[in-house]
Scaffold this motif. Structure first.
Motif, short mmCIF file in Angstrom:
data_model
loop_
_atom_site.label_atom_id
_atom_site.label_comp_id
_atom_site.label_asym_id
_atom_site.label_seq_id
_atom_site.Cartn_x
_atom_site.Cartn_y
_atom_site.Cartn_z
N GLY A 188 3.07 -0.49 47.63
CA GLY A 188 3.63 0.02 48.87
C GLY A 188 2.97 1.33 49.30
N LYS A 189 2.08 1.84 48.44
CA LYS A 189 1.33 3.07 48.75
C LYS A 189 -0.16 2.78 48.59
N ASN A 190 -0.98 3.55 49.27
CA ASN A 190 -2.42 3.48 49.07
C ASN A 190 -2.77 4.47 47.96
N VAL A 191 -3.49 3.98 46.95
CA VAL A 191 -3.81 4.82 45.79
C VAL A 191 -5.33 4.92 45.65
N ILE A 192 -5.82 6.16 45.60
CA ILE A 192 -7.24 6.40 45.32
C ILE A 192 -7.36 6.62 43.82
N LEU A 193 -8.09 5.72 43.14
CA LEU A 193 -8.39 5.88 41.72
C LEU A 193 -9.82 6.36 41.63
N VAL A 211 -3.71 10.27 44.96
CA VAL A 211 -4.95 10.41 44.19
C VAL A 211 -4.62 10.40 42.71
N VAL A 212 -5.44 9.66 41.94
CA VAL A 212 -5.30 9.61 40.48
C VAL A 212 -6.70 9.70 39.87
N GLY A 213 -6.90 10.66 38.97
CA GLY A 213 -8.16 10.80 38.25
C GLY A 213 -8.07 10.10 36.90
N ILE A 214 -9.15 9.45 36.48
CA ILE A 214 -9.16 8.71 35.22
C ILE A 214 -10.44 9.04 34.44
N SER A 215 -10.26 9.41 33.16
CA SER A 215 -11.41 9.68 32.29
C SER A 215 -11.04 9.32 30.86
N LYS A 216 -12.01 9.42 29.98
CA LYS A 216 -11.78 9.11 28.57
C LYS A 216 -11.21 10.31 27.80
N ASP A 217 -10.94 11.41 28.50
CA ASP A 217 -10.42 12.61 27.86
C ASP A 217 -9.00 12.41 27.32
N THR A 218 -8.65 13.19 26.31
CA THR A 218 -7.31 13.15 25.73
C THR A 218 -6.31 13.78 26.70
N PRO A 219 -5.03 13.43 26.59
CA PRO A 219 -4.02 14.08 27.43
C PRO A 219 -4.03 15.60 27.27
N GLU A 220 -4.30 16.10 26.06
CA GLU A 220 -4.34 17.54 25.82
C GLU A 220 -5.46 18.21 26.62
N GLY A 249 -5.79 24.11 38.61
CA GLY A 249 -4.68 23.99 39.55
C GLY A 249 -4.57 22.61 40.17
N LEU A 250 -4.83 21.57 39.37
CA LEU A 250 -4.79 20.20 39.88
C LEU A 250 -3.35 19.72 39.99
N THR A 251 -3.04 19.02 41.06
CA THR A 251 -1.66 18.61 41.33
C THR A 251 -1.50 17.10 41.48
N PHE A 252 -2.43 16.35 40.94
CA PHE A 252 -2.34 14.88 40.97
C PHE A 252 -2.47 14.37 39.54
#
Length: 160
Positions: A31-36, A68-77, A87-90
């Motif tokens: 129901g929303k447009n998502v930028i991955l 907006v959603v950013g995706i990488s192989k980095d750990t949550p920490e 100061g990322l807010t997504f």
């Protein structure tokens, strides 16, 4: 190259993955447009430039109906540190097993400074309200990509 390159009209592969502060499930955003957007590594110069460009365009993207959603192989920490420092807010999704990157064709062989290496392929996808790929861009440049994406989506570049 990855075997799973996606095209406009394809069903977006669903996923649930950890973020720096919880989990993200793509189908919960129907129901929303998502930028991955997929990027190689948090806190590197190009990835920081790209993340900050998304951060700085977030209000204009949101006003036009995009998350907006950013995706990488980095750990949550590491992602939590990246979020705080920049100061990322997504949401920032952690994909250390590369399952999401592989499903989207964003993991594979790429040319890095003249050498063929296997790694994260900087890519951006727009998933429409029905869960289909509305835009698929592979091998994008870190610098200037968000401005180009905004032009491609018809989002006024004079607003922030």
């Amino acid at each position: 190259m990855s075997k799973n390159k996606l095209s406009i009209g394809d069903e977006a592969p669903d996923f649930t993955a950890p973020t720096d502060d919880g989990t993200f499930t793509l189908t919960e955003h129907r129901g929303k447009n998502v930028i991955l957007y997929f990027y190689p590594a948090a806190m590197t110069p190009g990835c920081t430039t790209q993340a900050c460009d998304f951060r700085d365009s977030l209000s204009a993207l949101a006003a036009a109906g995009y998350e907006v959603v950013g995706i990488s192989k980095d750990t949550p920490e590491k992602l939590a540190t990246f979020r705080t420092e920049e100061g990322l807010t997504f949401p920032l999704v952690s994909d250390p097993e590369k399952t999401v990157q592989d499903a989207y064709g964003a993991w594979g062989e790429k040319n890095s400074y003249g050498k063929i290496v296997t790694g994260s392929i900087r890519s951006t996808f727009v998933v429409d309200k029905d869960g289909r790929i509305a835009l698929a861009q592979y091998n994008v440049k870190a610098t200037g990509h968000v401005a180009k994406l905004r032009r491609d989506l018809g989002i006024d570049s004079s607003s922030r």
